[in-house]
Motif scaffolding. Sequence first.
Motif, PDB file in Angstrom:
ATOM      1  N   MET A  15      11.368 -11.043 -12.555  1.00 49.53           N
ATOM      2  CA  MET A  15      11.627  -9.881 -11.691  1.00 49.53           C
ATOM      3  C   MET A  15      10.322  -9.311 -11.155  1.00 49.53           C
ATOM      4  O   MET A  15      10.116  -9.178  -9.971  1.00 49.53           O
ATOM      5  CB  MET A  15      12.365  -8.834 -12.510  1.00 49.53           C
ATOM      6  CG  MET A  15      12.645  -7.568 -11.748  1.00 49.53           C
ATOM      7  SD  MET A  15      14.020  -7.776 -10.649  1.00 49.53           S
ATOM      8  CE  MET A  15      15.352  -7.474 -11.776  1.00 49.53           C
ATOM      9  N   ARG A  58       7.443 -10.670 -11.119  1.00 47.05           N
ATOM     10  CA  ARG A  58       6.658 -11.601 -10.326  1.00 47.05           C
ATOM     11  C   ARG A  58       7.214 -11.748  -8.909  1.00 47.05           C
ATOM     12  O   ARG A  58       6.485 -11.926  -7.961  1.00 47.05           O
ATOM     13  CB  ARG A  58       6.579 -12.953 -11.024  1.00 47.05           C
ATOM     14  CG  ARG A  58       5.113 -13.295 -11.314  1.00 47.05           C
ATOM     15  CD  ARG A  58       4.949 -14.697 -11.739  1.00 47.05           C
ATOM     16  NE  ARG A  58       5.413 -14.877 -13.097  1.00 47.05           N
ATOM     17  CZ  ARG A  58       5.618 -16.089 -13.614  1.00 47.05           C
ATOM     18  NH1 ARG A  58       5.434 -17.150 -12.880  1.00 47.05           N
ATOM     19  NH2 ARG A  58       6.019 -16.213 -14.847  1.00 47.05           N
ATOM     20  N   THR A  59       8.514 -11.668  -8.808  1.00 48.86           N
ATOM     21  CA  THR A  59       9.112 -11.732  -7.480  1.00 48.86           C
ATOM     22  C   THR A  59       8.565 -10.642  -6.603  1.00 48.86           C
ATOM     23  O   THR A  59       8.098 -10.864  -5.502  1.00 48.86           O
ATOM     24  CB  THR A  59      10.614 -11.373  -7.532  1.00 48.86           C
ATOM     25  OG1 THR A  59      11.087 -11.618  -8.796  1.00 48.86           O
ATOM     26  CG2 THR A  59      11.346 -11.955  -6.411  1.00 48.86           C
ATOM     27  N   THR A  60       8.680  -9.454  -7.156  1.00 46.90           N
ATOM     28  CA  THR A  60       8.290  -8.318  -6.344  1.00 46.90           C
ATOM     29  C   THR A  60       6.821  -8.426  -6.002  1.00 46.90           C
ATOM     30  O   THR A  60       6.411  -8.067  -4.916  1.00 46.90           O
ATOM     31  CB  THR A  60       8.566  -7.025  -7.104  1.00 46.90           C
ATOM     32  OG1 THR A  60       7.990  -7.162  -8.391  1.00 46.90           O
ATOM     33  CG2 THR A  60      10.035  -6.796  -7.236  1.00 46.90           C
ATOM     34  N   ALA A  76       5.168 -11.127  -5.476  1.00 51.08           N
ATOM     35  CA  ALA A  76       5.002 -12.094  -4.391  1.00 51.08           C
ATOM     36  C   ALA A  76       5.312 -11.431  -3.062  1.00 51.08           C
ATOM     37  O   ALA A  76       4.556 -11.533  -2.093  1.00 51.08           O
ATOM     38  CB  ALA A  76       5.916 -13.284  -4.631  1.00 51.08           C
ATOM     39  N   PHE A  77       6.422 -10.706  -3.040  1.00 54.13           N
ATOM     40  CA  PHE A  77       6.793 -10.021  -1.797  1.00 54.13           C
ATOM     41  C   PHE A  77       5.746  -9.011  -1.388  1.00 54.13           C
ATOM     42  O   PHE A  77       5.365  -8.897  -0.242  1.00 54.13           O
ATOM     43  CB  PHE A  77       8.121  -9.294  -1.996  1.00 54.13           C
ATOM     44  CG  PHE A  77       9.268 -10.152  -1.617  1.00 54.13           C
ATOM     45  CD1 PHE A  77       9.518 -10.420  -0.274  1.00 54.13           C
ATOM     46  CD2 PHE A  77      10.075 -10.717  -2.570  1.00 54.13           C
ATOM     47  CE1 PHE A  77      10.567 -11.220   0.077  1.00 54.13           C
ATOM     48  CE2 PHE A  77      11.120 -11.523  -2.214  1.00 54.13           C
ATOM     49  CZ  PHE A  77      11.373 -11.781  -0.888  1.00 54.13           C
ATOM     50  N   LEU A  78       5.294  -8.312  -2.388  1.00 49.73           N
ATOM     51  CA  LEU A  78       4.298  -7.278  -2.138  1.00 49.73           C
ATOM     52  C   LEU A  78       3.047  -7.904  -1.549  1.00 49.73           C
ATOM     53  O   LEU A  78       2.467  -7.389  -0.600  1.00 49.73           O
ATOM     54  CB  LEU A  78       3.967  -6.602  -3.460  1.00 49.73           C
ATOM     55  CG  LEU A  78       3.081  -5.396  -3.336  1.00 49.73           C
ATOM     56  CD1 LEU A  78       3.739  -4.422  -2.392  1.00 49.73           C
ATOM     57  CD2 LEU A  78       2.894  -4.756  -4.672  1.00 49.73           C
ATOM     58  N   LEU A 122       3.591  -8.652   2.045  1.00 52.71           N
ATOM     59  CA  LEU A 122       3.605  -7.468   2.901  1.00 52.71           C
ATOM     60  C   LEU A 122       2.264  -6.765   2.935  1.00 52.71           C
ATOM     61  O   LEU A 122       1.835  -6.288   3.963  1.00 52.71           O
ATOM     62  CB  LEU A 122       4.685  -6.512   2.428  1.00 52.71           C
ATOM     63  CG  LEU A 122       5.941  -6.824   3.207  1.00 52.71           C
ATOM     64  CD1 LEU A 122       7.138  -6.739   2.344  1.00 52.71           C
ATOM     65  CD2 LEU A 122       6.058  -5.916   4.404  1.00 52.71           C
ATOM     66  N   ALA A 143       0.240  -8.528   5.255  1.00 55.28           N
ATOM     67  CA  ALA A 143       0.608  -8.161   6.624  1.00 55.28           C
ATOM     68  C   ALA A 143      -0.013  -6.818   6.995  1.00 55.28           C
ATOM     69  O   ALA A 143      -0.617  -6.659   8.050  1.00 55.28           O
ATOM     70  CB  ALA A 143       2.119  -8.095   6.756  1.00 55.28           C
ATOM     71  N   PRO A 174      -0.104  -0.151  -2.145  1.00 51.71           N
ATOM     72  CA  PRO A 174       0.882   0.676  -1.468  1.00 51.71           C
ATOM     73  C   PRO A 174       1.502   1.758  -2.337  1.00 51.71           C
ATOM     74  O   PRO A 174       1.829   2.815  -1.867  1.00 51.71           O
ATOM     75  CB  PRO A 174       1.952  -0.338  -1.058  1.00 51.71           C
ATOM     76  CG  PRO A 174       1.268  -1.649  -1.072  1.00 51.71           C
ATOM     77  CD  PRO A 174       0.203  -1.562  -2.104  1.00 51.71           C
ATOM     78  N   VAL A 175       1.693   1.487  -3.622  1.00 50.25           N
ATOM     79  CA  VAL A 175       2.412   2.454  -4.427  1.00 50.25           C
ATOM     80  C   VAL A 175       1.455   3.305  -5.239  1.00 50.25           C
ATOM     81  O   VAL A 175       1.847   3.946  -6.183  1.00 50.25           O
ATOM     82  CB  VAL A 175       3.406   1.742  -5.362  1.00 50.25           C
ATOM     83  CG1 VAL A 175       4.603   2.647  -5.601  1.00 50.25           C
ATOM     84  CG2 VAL A 175       3.893   0.456  -4.739  1.00 50.25           C
ATOM     85  N   ALA A 176       0.196   3.248  -4.858  1.00 49.32           N
ATOM     86  CA  ALA A 176      -0.768   4.011  -5.631  1.00 49.32           C
ATOM     87  C   ALA A 176      -0.435   5.479  -5.608  1.00 49.32           C
ATOM     88  O   ALA A 176      -0.144   6.043  -4.572  1.00 49.32           O
ATOM     89  CB  ALA A 176      -2.160   3.799  -5.065  1.00 49.32           C
TER      90      ALA A 176
END
Lengths: 322, 253
Positions: A1, A3-5, A7-9, A12, A15, A34-36
Motif C-alpha cells: 500500500m 509503496r504504491t502511493t 510510486a504515484f507520488l 506526480l 511532474a 507535497p504533504v509536508a
Amino acid sequence: MIRTTRAFLAVLAAAALGVAGCAGSSGNVATSTPVATSSSVGSAGAAPSTESSSSSAPSSSGSSSTAPTSTAPSSTAPSSTAPSSSGSSSSAPSGGELSGTVTVFAAASLQKTFDDLTATFEKEHPGVDVQVSYDGSSTLVTQLTQGAEADVFASADQKNMTKATDAGLVTGTPTIFATNTLQIAVKPGNPKGITDLASLAKSGVATVVCAPEVPCGSAARTALDAAGVTLDPASEEQKVTDVLTKVAEGDADAGLVYKTDVSGSGGKVEGIDFKESAEAVNSYPISVLKAAPNPSAAAAFVDVVTGAEGQKTLTAAGFGAP
Amino acid sequence: MVPAGLGIALLLLPLVALLAKADWAQLPAALGSRPVLLALWLSLRCGLLATAVCLVLGIPLALLLARREGWWIRLLRTLVTVPLVLPPMVGGIALLYLLSTQGLIGQYLFEWFGTRIAFSTLAVVLAETFVALPFLVLTLEGALRSLGDRFETVAATLGAGRTTTLFRVTLPLLRPALLSGTALCFARALGEFGATALFAGNKEGVTRTMPLAIYTEFNGGGDGTDTAVAMSLLLVVVALLILFAVRPRRSVW
C-alpha cells in the motif's frame, strides 16, 4: 500500500517539479514534499519576487498578542526614514536600511493611486518589494482577524479600521489620509436620465450598490436614508470596483460608487453628483499593523501615503484632503 | 425534442458568447501578461500538488471503502461524500476555523511553530484537496466495486502477497479509472474558487489562482475584462483537453 502511493507520488512530484523547472522567480513552495506540514511550506506566502525567502519567514514571536511592537505611531516618522514632508529621496540616505517585503492590505478604491505610490516607494527604497492586496475593506478586515499576515492596512472608512483596532491588530493611532465622496455612476450619455437618488428607485432602473458591510455600501445607505429613498438594488457587491464593472459592462443601469472610481474609469462610466453625498463622506485611515513582519518599512510606506507625495497623487485622482 | 434542444443551447451558447467576446488579436498579449502568468503558474503548481495529495490519500481510502463491508464503512462513505455536495464556500470557512491562527488546530501550530497556514500557498493546496478528494475516492471506489475481487482472490491463492497483488493485479486493472479520476480531480482542483477565496485569500502570486484572477480582473472596474476573457478561454481549452484525455474507449472521436 505504502509503496504504491510512493510510486504515484514520485510520478506526480516529478511532474510538479518538471513544471517547477520552467518557472522563473516565483514563490517557493516545497514541491519536493507535497504533504509536508513543516513551516517551510506553511510560510510559503513568499512573494513571487527575487527577494530572499527570509522575508517570508513567519514571525517567530510566540503569539500575536504579545508581539513586540517597536514601531513608533505612524504619525511620527521613525528615525530610520527620511521625514515624509520632503517628498523627495535626496534629503536623507533612505533606502539603505530598508529591505524585504511590505504587504499592504488596501481598499479596492485605492488601487490606482496606491499602484502609483508603490512604484514611487520602490524607486526610493530599491531594497523593498511592496505587495498590495486590493479588496473590499470588510473582506480585508476578516482576513486580518483570521490571521492573514500584513504590514499595513488602508481602509476606505473608519468603521472597518475600528474593527481592526478593536481586534487588537493595529499599532498606534490610524492616520486619516484622504476622503472620498459618492457619485451615481451611469453609462456615458446617461440613457436612463438619472438625475438624483430618487430616480434610482424608478421602475426599469437596475441599480447596483456595495453591501452594507463595505465602506461604499454603508456610505450609500447613509446617503439614501438622508434622501429618504428606499432602494431595491439589483445586487449588493463586495467591493466598489465590482459595482463599477457592473455599470461599465452594462449589466446595471446605475451604481453608487466613489467620485474617484468614476474619474479613474477612463470614460467607461459617467458620474452624476447628488446633494446627499455630502452627508456620507468617507474618511480613509491607514495604519501599521501590530503583527507587521517588517514594521520599519511599513512605517515608511505609511509616511509616503500621508506625506506630500501621497497627498499629491491622491488629490490628482479626485480624493479629498483629510 | 424541443427541451433537448433548449438544454443544448443552454450548455453551449454561453461558451459561444465567450468565444465571440474574445479579442483574438490581443489574446497572446493578454495571456502573456504578468498577472496571468503568475496565476497560471500558481494554479498549475497547486493543482498538481493537490492532485498528488489526493492520490496518496485517495487510493487507500477508495480501497478501504470498496473492499470492506459494514455499517461503519457506509457511514464513512457518507462522510467522505459530504465535501462533494457541500458548497465550497462552506468548506472554506470550515478550513479557516480549523487552521487559521485562531483555529482549532491552527492556533497551536501558530503558537508552537509560528506556522501560518491560512492565506498561504499551502492553504490553496488544502482547499483544492478538500474539494477534489471525494471526487477521486468515489470514482475509484465505483471502479473497484465493478471490478470485484475475483482477480485478487486468484492471485492470493497463487501465493502472491498483498503488495504484489496490489501492484500486479489491482492497480493495473484500475488504471483507466485511475487516469480519468486523476484528470477529473485535477480539473476540479484547477477550478476551485469558493473555498480558496475564503481560506487562502486573494494575493497575487501567493494565493490568486486562475479562478480568483478571473474574478479579480473582471471586477477591476472594466480594465481587466479582456484579460479575464482570455483566462476564461484558456481554462475552457484546458477543460476540453482534460475531457479529451479521459474520453471513454468507445468514444465518438
